[in-house]
Structures are given as C-alpha cells and as structure tokens.
Design an enzyme around this catalytic site. Structure first.
Site, short mmCIF file in Angstrom:
data_model
loop_
_atom_site.label_atom_id
_atom_site.label_comp_id
_atom_site.label_asym_id
_atom_site.label_seq_id
_atom_site.Cartn_x
_atom_site.Cartn_y
_atom_site.Cartn_z
N GLU A 163 37.55 3.10 61.41
CA GLU A 163 37.07 4.49 61.54
C GLU A 163 36.64 4.87 62.95
OE1 GLU A 163 34.04 5.01 58.51
OE2 GLU A 163 35.37 4.34 56.92
N ASN A 199 41.92 0.42 60.45
CA ASN A 199 41.69 1.00 59.13
C ASN A 199 40.94 2.33 59.25
OD1 ASN A 199 41.73 0.55 56.18
ND2 ASN A 199 39.50 0.33 56.33
N HIS A 214 40.70 7.58 50.21
CA HIS A 214 39.63 8.10 49.35
C HIS A 214 39.99 9.54 49.01
CE1 HIS A 214 37.14 4.57 49.75
NE2 HIS A 214 37.25 4.62 51.06
N GLU A 251 41.65 1.29 50.36
CA GLU A 251 40.38 1.62 49.68
C GLU A 251 40.59 2.73 48.66
OE1 GLU A 251 37.17 2.35 52.47
OE2 GLU A 251 37.82 0.75 53.82
N ASP A 302 40.65 5.37 45.89
CA ASP A 302 39.97 5.92 44.71
C ASP A 302 40.25 7.42 44.72
OD1 ASP A 302 38.02 6.72 46.70
OD2 ASP A 302 36.71 5.06 46.13
O1 G3I Z 1 21.70 -3.81 49.89
C1 G3I Z 1 20.83 -2.68 49.84
C2 G3I Z 1 19.74 -2.88 48.81
O2 G3I Z 1 18.95 -3.97 49.19
C3 G3I Z 1 18.92 -1.59 48.71
O3 G3I Z 1 17.96 -1.74 47.71
C4 G3I Z 1 19.81 -0.41 48.40
C5 G3I Z 1 19.02 0.91 48.38
O4 G3I Z 1 19.80 1.97 48.86
O5 G3I Z 1 20.79 -0.32 49.39
C6 G3I Z 1 21.63 -1.46 49.46
O6 G3I Z 1 22.59 -1.25 50.46
C7 G3I Z 1 23.62 -0.35 50.14
C8 G3I Z 1 24.95 -1.10 50.27
O7 G3I Z 1 26.01 -0.22 50.09
C9 G3I Z 1 25.08 -2.23 49.25
O8 G3I Z 1 25.06 -1.70 47.96
C10 G3I Z 1 23.57 0.80 51.13
O9 G3I Z 1 22.42 1.58 50.90
C11 G3I Z 1 24.80 1.67 50.97
O10 G3I Z 1 24.83 2.64 52.00
C12 G3I Z 1 26.06 0.81 51.07
O11 G3I Z 1 27.17 1.65 50.84
C13 G3I Z 1 28.41 1.12 51.23
C14 G3I Z 1 29.07 2.03 52.25
O12 G3I Z 1 30.34 1.53 52.58
C15 G3I Z 1 28.24 2.14 53.52
O13 G3I Z 1 28.87 2.96 54.46
C16 G3I Z 1 29.29 1.03 49.99
O14 G3I Z 1 28.75 0.08 49.07
C17 G3I Z 1 30.70 0.62 50.40
O15 G3I Z 1 31.55 0.71 49.27
C18 G3I Z 1 31.20 1.59 51.46
O16 G3I Z 1 32.50 1.23 51.84
C19 G3I Z 1 33.11 2.05 52.84
C20 G3I Z 1 34.04 1.14 53.62
O17 G3I Z 1 33.35 0.03 54.14
C21 G3I Z 1 34.72 1.91 54.76
N1 G3I Z 1 35.37 3.10 54.26
C22 G3I Z 1 34.55 3.98 53.44
C23 G3I Z 1 33.92 3.21 52.28
C24 G3I Z 1 33.13 4.14 51.38
O18 G3I Z 1 32.03 4.67 52.04
#
Ligand code: G3I
Length: 322
Positions: free
Chosen positions: A132, A173, A209, A239, A241
C-alpha cells in the site's frame, strides 16, 4: 472430494487460500475448516508477521505469533504467503515517529527485512515486501518511508529481500489497483521503478476488497492483470472479500455470487495469475464490520461457520470442473 482449492488447482492455479489470525485458532471448528486442504491450499497470517508484531521495539524480534501460523501451514501441508515487511500501518511508533535520517531509516528497514526474512527463510513461498505505497491518484502515499527516503525505499526493500531469500516470490501488494486507472498505473510504475533500479520483483498482489455491485467486471480485471503481466511479473488476488450492507438481502447475495465469479474467472483466464486468497473464510472473523459499520457478510462462510452454498458454488463453478 471436492473443494475450492481442488478446483483452483484443476484450473492450473497454484492454490486457493485464506488469511487467518492467531486468536481464531483456538476455535476448533474454525481451525478444522481452515485446515481442510480441499478448500485451502495456502494460508496467510492476517496480522502476526507485520512490523508491530515482529519488531515492536528496535532490534527486539518476536516471532511466536508468526511461527504458530507458519507451523500450522507445515502441519496441514499448505503453502504460506507471508505478509508484510514494509507498510505505513501497524508500524510501531519507534519507526513512524523515530525521527531517523535517511541513512538510518534505510538501515532500520534493511535490518527489519533481513531479520524477519532470515527467520522465515525457505518457509514463505511469497512475501508481500511492500504494501500500500500509493494514494488513490497513483502518487506515493505520505509515510515515514517515502517522506524520509523517497521512492527509493521501494527498490531498496526489494533488493534487500532478494538478497536474503532468493527463492521467495517477492510481491508488491495494494488495493483499488484491480481496474485500469491512476492507481493501477501507479502500481505498474512501481514495477518499472524496481526493475530500473536493477532489483527483483516477481509479482503484484491485488487485494480485491470489493463491494457487492461495484466489483470490476471479469474483463476489466483480466485486462488490468494483463497490463502487469506484460511488465514481466506474475499476479495474485491476495485479500478477496466482497462486502454488502448487513443483513444481506437475497438480491445482494445473488449479485455477490456473480461478483465472486467475475474475480475467480479473471484469475482463471490469466495464466500468470497464480492463485486467490480470501481475507479469512468466515464472516465471524472478517475485518469489515469493525471498519465499515453496518457492512459485512463478505465471505463464503457465515458468522456461524456455515458454508453459504450460493457463494461457495459460484466460486467452484467459476474455477470449472475438478
Ligand atoms: O491485538 C489487539 C488486541 O489486543 C486488542 O484488544 C484489540 C482491540 O482493538 O485490538 C487488537 O488488534 C487489532 C488487530 O487487527 C488484531 O485483531 C487491531 O485493533 C486492528 O486494527 C487490526 O486490524 C487488522 C488491520 O489489517 C489493521 O490495518 C485486521 O485484523 C487485518 O485483517 C487487516 O488486514 C489488512 C491487510 O493487512 C492489508 N490490506 C487491508 C487489510 C484490511 O484492512
């Protein structure tokens, strides 16, 4: 037996796969679905190989989360797409606000790539090296890497990655690059930039997405992929969906089945499209509702881990017979 991965392989692809995340693996029904190689021949860690997980403070590397998913792939006999080395998001403060000068940030970035890729050497068949880097208009996104190093941070990252694990396929990516337009052109320019620098790039990942009803058509996706293939790289859908308002109406689901088929059909039609990854397989663990309020229902399995027959069959049929 039959399944999404079996059909993808029968269509000449290397895999159909899914993202996953560490917290989900304690759900045994989820784990057994993910581990079914008839459906999933590849997995991608959704979070645990990102910079904030791996190197939360400078020089201190923590591989336990990533290792769990890597070992699961080995146990299941699945390929592993590793995600991601250099990204402006999920980047710890010590990097984004570290105030490093050009030379120091280059060395911080090279050290991160070298340490992580050495740890996973021979285990990742793909690496998303840079994620990105573009704005919607195709210009470079403001990030600590771009603002400090300039566009050269990208070829430097790829050259470093190639020197550490020459066998891994190295990917750029991004999202909203699945259709012709400024951002896709920007991504093509990144491929050219890396090659002009004399570094190696093997592939471009289209995150995909999408939104029900505004997914690019199959032919638009095919011609866009071909523009990248002409530059000498392979491509993958990384990715996928396709979200809608929740609860999904029956007409939305009917359109969603067509949108999934368009995307699978595009990958099928392009010989250099090596495979498709969905961004987790069940709505239960989708990132979408947490980011787009009132939206979701984007994946082929529902919140209760039940297969959505219409969507699942649309993917099967788009791959063609087993
Ligand atoms: O691990 C913490 C946890 O300890 C805490 O309690 C909780 C409360 O919010 O947050 C948890 O972390 C979260 C993490 O995912 C694990 O679940 C973050 O807040 C959350 O922001 C994070 O989101 C991820 C996101 O990337 C961040 O940008 C998504 O799971 C993940 O699927 C998403 O994936 C991205 C790709 O890497 C790149 N392309 C877009 C895609 C979708 O956003």
């Amino acid at each position: 037996t039959d399944g999404l991965n079996i059909r993808a392989v029968a269509a000449g692809k290397q895999y159909f796969g899914s993202a996953t995340d560490n917290g989900e693996l304690s759900n045994s029904a989820y784990l057994s679905g993910l581990s079914n190689t008839a459906d999933f021949g590849q997995i991608t860690p959704g979070n645990s190989m990102k910079w904030d997980s791996i190197e939360p403070s400078r020089g201190s590397f923590s591989y336990s989360g990533g290792d769990t998913i890597q070992q699961l792939a080995v146990k299941n006999g699945q390929k592993l797409r590793c995600h991601t080395l250099v990204w402006h998001s999920q980047l710890p403060n010590w990097v984004s606000n570290g105030g490093f000068d050009n030379a120091t940030l280059i060395s911080v970035m090279k050290n991160h790539i070298t340490n992580e890729m050495t740890h996973y050497k021979g285990k990742c068949f793909h690496w998303d090296v840079v994620n990105e880097a573009l704005n919607e208009d195709g210009t470079f996104r403001s990030s600590v890497f771009y603002n400090t190093i300039g566009p050269a941070f990208i070829p430097i990252a790829f050259a470093t990655a190639a020197s550490v694990d020459p066998d891994a396929k190295l990917y750029y990516n991004d999202y909203n690059t699945e259709n012709a337009g400024s951002k896709s052109t920007g991504a093509q320019n990144i491929v050219k930039l890396i090659k002009q620098y004399g570094a190696k790039i093997d592939g471009v990942g289209f995150q995909s997405h999408f939104i029900v009803g505004s997914t690019p058509s199959q032919s638009a996706q095919v011609s866009n992929m071909n523009a990248f293939v002409s530059l000498g790289v392979e491509v993958a859908i990384t990715e996928l969906d396709i979200r809608t308002n929740t609860p999904a109406t029956s007409s939305a689901v009917a359109q969603q089945a067509k949108d999934y088929a368009a995307t699978i059909g595009a990958c099928k039609a392009v010989a250099k499209c090596v495979g498709v990854t969905i961004w987790d397989y069940t709505d239960k663990y989708s990132w979408i509702p947490g980011v787009f309020s009132g939206q979701g229902s984007a994946l082929p399995w529902d919140d209760n881990l039940n297969k959505k027959t219409d969507i699942y069959n649309a993917i099967l049929n788009a791959w063609g017979s087993a």
